[in-house]
Design a protein around this motif. Structure first.
Motif, PDB file in Angstrom:
ATOM      1  N   THR A   1      22.154  24.012  34.499  1.00  0.00           N
ATOM      2  CA  THR A   1      23.192  24.267  34.622  1.00  0.00           C
ATOM      3  C   THR A   1      23.474  24.985  35.766  1.00  0.00           C
ATOM      4  O   THR A   1      24.656  25.291  36.374  1.00  0.00           O
ATOM      5  CB  THR A   1      24.317  24.509  33.503  1.00  0.00           C
ATOM      6  N   GLN A   2      22.698  26.032  36.126  1.00  0.00           N
ATOM      7  CA  GLN A   2      22.822  26.979  37.156  1.00  0.00           C
ATOM      8  C   GLN A   2      22.752  26.362  38.590  1.00  0.00           C
ATOM      9  O   GLN A   2      22.259  25.112  38.777  1.00  0.00           O
ATOM     10  CB  GLN A   2      21.588  27.981  36.957  1.00  0.00           C
ATOM     11  N   ASN A   3      23.172  26.801  39.593  1.00  0.00           N
ATOM     12  CA  ASN A   3      23.175  26.455  40.847  1.00  0.00           C
ATOM     13  C   ASN A   3      22.106  26.778  41.722  1.00  0.00           C
ATOM     14  O   ASN A   3      21.651  27.887  41.826  1.00  0.00           O
ATOM     15  CB  ASN A   3      24.551  26.896  41.496  1.00  0.00           C
ATOM     16  N   PHE A   4      21.562  25.872  42.600  1.00  0.00           N
ATOM     17  CA  PHE A   4      20.927  26.191  43.825  1.00  0.00           C
ATOM     18  C   PHE A   4      21.712  26.538  44.880  1.00  0.00           C
ATOM     19  O   PHE A   4      22.861  26.103  44.923  1.00  0.00           O
ATOM     20  CB  PHE A   4      20.253  24.682  44.268  1.00  0.00           C
ATOM     21  N   ALA A   5      21.263  27.446  46.044  1.00  0.00           N
ATOM     22  CA  ALA A   5      22.094  27.848  47.082  1.00  0.00           C
ATOM     23  C   ALA A   5      22.037  27.044  48.119  1.00  0.00           C
ATOM     24  O   ALA A   5      21.230  26.127  48.071  1.00  0.00           O
ATOM     25  CB  ALA A   5      21.540  29.308  47.249  1.00  0.00           C
ATOM     26  N   VAL A   6      22.976  27.083  48.952  1.00  0.00           N
ATOM     27  CA  VAL A   6      23.227  26.399  50.304  1.00  0.00           C
ATOM     28  C   VAL A   6      22.094  26.598  50.890  1.00  0.00           C
ATOM     29  O   VAL A   6      21.258  27.570  50.915  1.00  0.00           O
ATOM     30  CB  VAL A   6      24.478  26.960  50.973  1.00  0.00           C
ATOM     31  N   GLY A   7      21.382  25.327  51.485  1.00  0.00           N
ATOM     32  CA  GLY A   7      20.229  25.689  52.472  1.00  0.00           C
ATOM     33  C   GLY A   7      19.060  25.231  51.435  1.00  0.00           C
ATOM     34  O   GLY A   7      17.903  24.843  52.133  1.00  0.00           O
ATOM     35  N   SER A   8      19.006  25.145  50.175  1.00  0.00           N
ATOM     36  CA  SER A   8      17.966  24.910  49.327  1.00  0.00           C
ATOM     37  C   SER A   8      17.528  23.271  49.786  1.00  0.00           C
ATOM     38  O   SER A   8      18.195  22.510  49.877  1.00  0.00           O
ATOM     39  CB  SER A   8      18.068  24.758  47.801  1.00  0.00           C
ATOM     40  N   THR A   9      16.130  23.137  49.806  1.00  0.00           N
ATOM     41  CA  THR A   9      15.550  21.952  50.380  1.00  0.00           C
ATOM     42  C   THR A   9      14.756  21.458  49.219  1.00  0.00           C
ATOM     43  O   THR A   9      13.647  22.315  49.178  1.00  0.00           O
ATOM     44  CB  THR A   9      15.037  21.889  51.729  1.00  0.00           C
ATOM     45  N   ILE A  10      14.384  20.050  48.904  1.00  0.00           N
ATOM     46  CA  ILE A  10      13.333  19.443  48.286  1.00  0.00           C
ATOM     47  C   ILE A  10      12.945  18.245  49.028  1.00  0.00           C
ATOM     48  O   ILE A  10      13.738  17.555  49.278  1.00  0.00           O
ATOM     49  CB  ILE A  10      13.693  19.372  46.846  1.00  0.00           C
ATOM     50  N   THR A  11      11.593  18.096  49.277  1.00  0.00           N
ATOM     51  CA  THR A  11      11.291  17.047  49.878  1.00  0.00           C
ATOM     52  C   THR A  11      10.336  16.190  48.925  1.00  0.00           C
ATOM     53  O   THR A  11       9.445  17.026  48.589  1.00  0.00           O
ATOM     54  CB  THR A  11      10.480  17.194  51.325  1.00  0.00           C
ATOM     55  N   LEU A  12      10.340  14.876  48.876  1.00  0.00           N
ATOM     56  CA  LEU A  12       9.712  14.102  47.978  1.00  0.00           C
ATOM     57  C   LEU A  12       8.629  13.388  48.740  1.00  0.00           C
ATOM     58  O   LEU A  12       9.118  12.522  49.739  1.00  0.00           O
ATOM     59  CB  LEU A  12      10.500  13.173  46.980  1.00  0.00           C
ATOM     60  N   TYR A  13       7.228  13.438  48.657  1.00  0.00           N
ATOM     61  CA  TYR A  13       6.238  12.586  49.127  1.00  0.00           C
ATOM     62  C   TYR A  13       5.769  11.385  48.162  1.00  0.00           C
ATOM     63  O   TYR A  13       5.585  12.025  47.016  1.00  0.00           O
ATOM     64  CB  TYR A  13       5.229  13.320  49.870  1.00  0.00           C
ATOM     65  N   GLY A  14       5.173  10.521  48.706  1.00  0.00           N
ATOM     66  CA  GLY A  14       4.237   9.638  48.038  1.00  0.00           C
ATOM     67  C   GLY A  14       2.887   9.557  48.635  1.00  0.00           C
ATOM     68  O   GLY A  14       2.527   9.653  49.786  1.00  0.00           O
ATOM     69  N   ILE A  15       2.069   9.401  47.668  1.00  0.00           N
ATOM     70  CA  ILE A  15       0.331   9.217  47.987  1.00  0.00           C
ATOM     71  C   ILE A  15      -0.054   8.085  47.208  1.00  0.00           C
ATOM     72  O   ILE A  15       0.142   7.848  45.988  1.00  0.00           O
ATOM     73  CB  ILE A  15      -0.330  10.556  47.475  1.00  0.00           C
TER      74      ILE A  15
END
Lengths: 276, 173
Positions: free
Chosen positions: B156-170
């Motif tokens: 329930t805590q927050n990620f900050a502005v600008g946080s990025t997650i990219t998901l890749y497939g192999i």
């Protein structure tokens, strides 16, 4: 400078644009990116686009702003790039040539081969490995029939079965204790998998990088990362390094489970090649 | 041997405002493994957690084991039963996106015969932080079709502005 080619657009005579001022050429994967500064004279009115052209090859790419990326170039060839502006009248003269830049290999991650077991098997072999990549990555999901919650696996290259040619180190966390060790003068143990006493759906996993595997001047170094979590003891997060003391290019390798055990159904080993 | 290019980006989320979870849903089942690369920031010291398929049907669905070092020592700990998987134990709070990065490997995510195991490494170069490795088990044979990232036990805590997650497939050959 521009040849003075003209056209009449909406009653106005429009000249072709002056060439931009060429900037720095930067090599990329099978490409060169060229920076330039637009001509500020205003000759020819607004420039609609720019064309960048390679030498040699006359390979072109277009763009509306700097930089432009010229792709499809040959790795190892030295290129210069020139840029011209384009407006309603046509293509202006090209700028002077840039400094040279030599494209490098395009970074790529490619699947080479996969072994997916439908039953028990004592070893897993990858042979005739292409020599066209920079690094190899083995991605493994595995389990063995060892009468324990866990088992080891190791790798031998090019049918080299001399234990003293391999070394390895590991750092393992198992929830209560941290272990670090040295596999001196023994087959490098690459990691751990689940064994027969773990729940049948639980498999260990590992990602193993085999670096610069075609180099014939260096020993071969690997880095290993993986884990198994079986909800209890014998759960491990592991990191390791390994060394095969041979300057031979790696053309094949065999994955071995612990002594006397076999890989079981659903074990899945996938080999990838990394270019660039 | 067959060969084919893979390691394809599936989706990227970059936060324009702080929020407590980042979810990737409708993940195609056409790959063999998934890799999530995160550069995130958060202000509270807690762990980076994962939840698969929105699955909270049992408090014993997930377990994890971690190994961590901060320059002066190494520690390990384990959770045998929980409602989330773990991607990073320490949390390494930082207000600057880019100071912390983690790479999470989710192996054979689309098969329907094995439980799902993920391994991850998190690193922060900020003084007093460190690096850790985590293995997590999701005790389900269901293919993974969605992944939710969150902070803390309750996520329930927050990620900050600008946080990025990219998901890749192999994809394997």
């Amino acid at each position: 400078m521009a040849s003075g080619r003209l056209s009449k657009v909406k009653g106005k005579v429009v000249d072709i644009p002056n060439p931009p001022t060429i900037g720095t050429a930067t090599a990329g994967g099978e490409s060169v990116s060229i920076a330039f500064t637009a001509d500020s004279s205003g000759k020819g009115g607004p420039t609609r686009s720019y064309i960048a052209k390679s030498n040699p090859g006359n390979i072109t790419a277009t763009g509306s702003t700097s930089p432009i990326n010229v792709t499809g170039l040959t790795v190892g060839t030295s290129y210069t790039i020139s840029v011209a502006g384009v407006n309603e009248t046509g293509t202006g003269e090209y700028s002077s040539a840039s400094g040279s830049a030599t494209p490098i290999e395009l970074t790529s991650f490619e699947s080479i081969a996969t072994v997916a077991l439908s039953g028990s098997q004592s070893t897993i072999t990858f042979s005739s490995i292409p020599q066209t990549y920079k690094h190899l990555q083995l991605r493994l999901l595995g389990r063995t029939d060892r009468a324990s919650a866990d088992d080891y696996f190791s790798v031998r290259f090019n049918s080299d079965n001399t234990a003293a040619n391999y070394r390895g180190h590991y750092l393992i966390g198992e929830g209560a204790n941290v272990y670090s060790g040295d596999h001196g003068n023994d087959y490098a143990i690459y990691g751990r998998l689940t064994g027969a006493s773990a729940s049948s759906n639980m498999f260990g996993v590992g990602v193993i990088d085999m670096l610069d595997y075609t180099n014939t001047n260096k020993y071969k170094t690997g880095r290993n990362f993986g884990g198994q979590d079986i909800n209890g003891s014998a759960a491990y997060a592991w990191n390791g390094s390994s060394l095969w003391m041979s300057t031979s290019a790696i053309t094949s390798f065999v994955i071995y489970p612990g002594a006397g055990s076999n890989f079981v159904q659903y074990t899945h080993a996938a080999l990838y090649g990394i270019k660039g | 041997m067959a060969a084919g290019a893979t390691y394809e980006p599936i989706a990227t989320t970059t936060l324009g405002s702080a929020q407590s979870t980042i979810t990737f849903s409708s993940i195609p089942g056409t790959y063999t493994d998934l890799v999530a690369v995160s550069t995130i920031a958060f202000n509270n010291s807690d762990s980076l957690a994962l939840r698969f398929n929105g699955d909270t049907s049992s408090s014993t669905l997930y377990s994890w084991t971690m190994l961590s070092g901060n320059g002066s020592g190494a520690v390990t700990t384990r959770a045998s039963n929980g409602a989330r998987a773990l991607a990073d134990y320490n949390g390494f709070p930082t207000s600057t996106v880019g100071e912390y990065v983690s790479i999470i490997q989710i192996m054979n995510y689309s098969n329907s015969t094995t439980f799902k195991t993920a391994i991850s490494r998190g690193n922060s170069a900020v003084s007093g932080h460190g690096t850790d490795a985590v293995v997590s088990l999701y005790r389900s044979t269901s293919p993974i079709t969605s992944i939710t990232f969150g902070m803390g036990t309750a996520m329930t805590q927050n990620f900050a502005v600008g946080s990025t997650i990219t998901l890749y497939g192999i994809a394997a050959a």
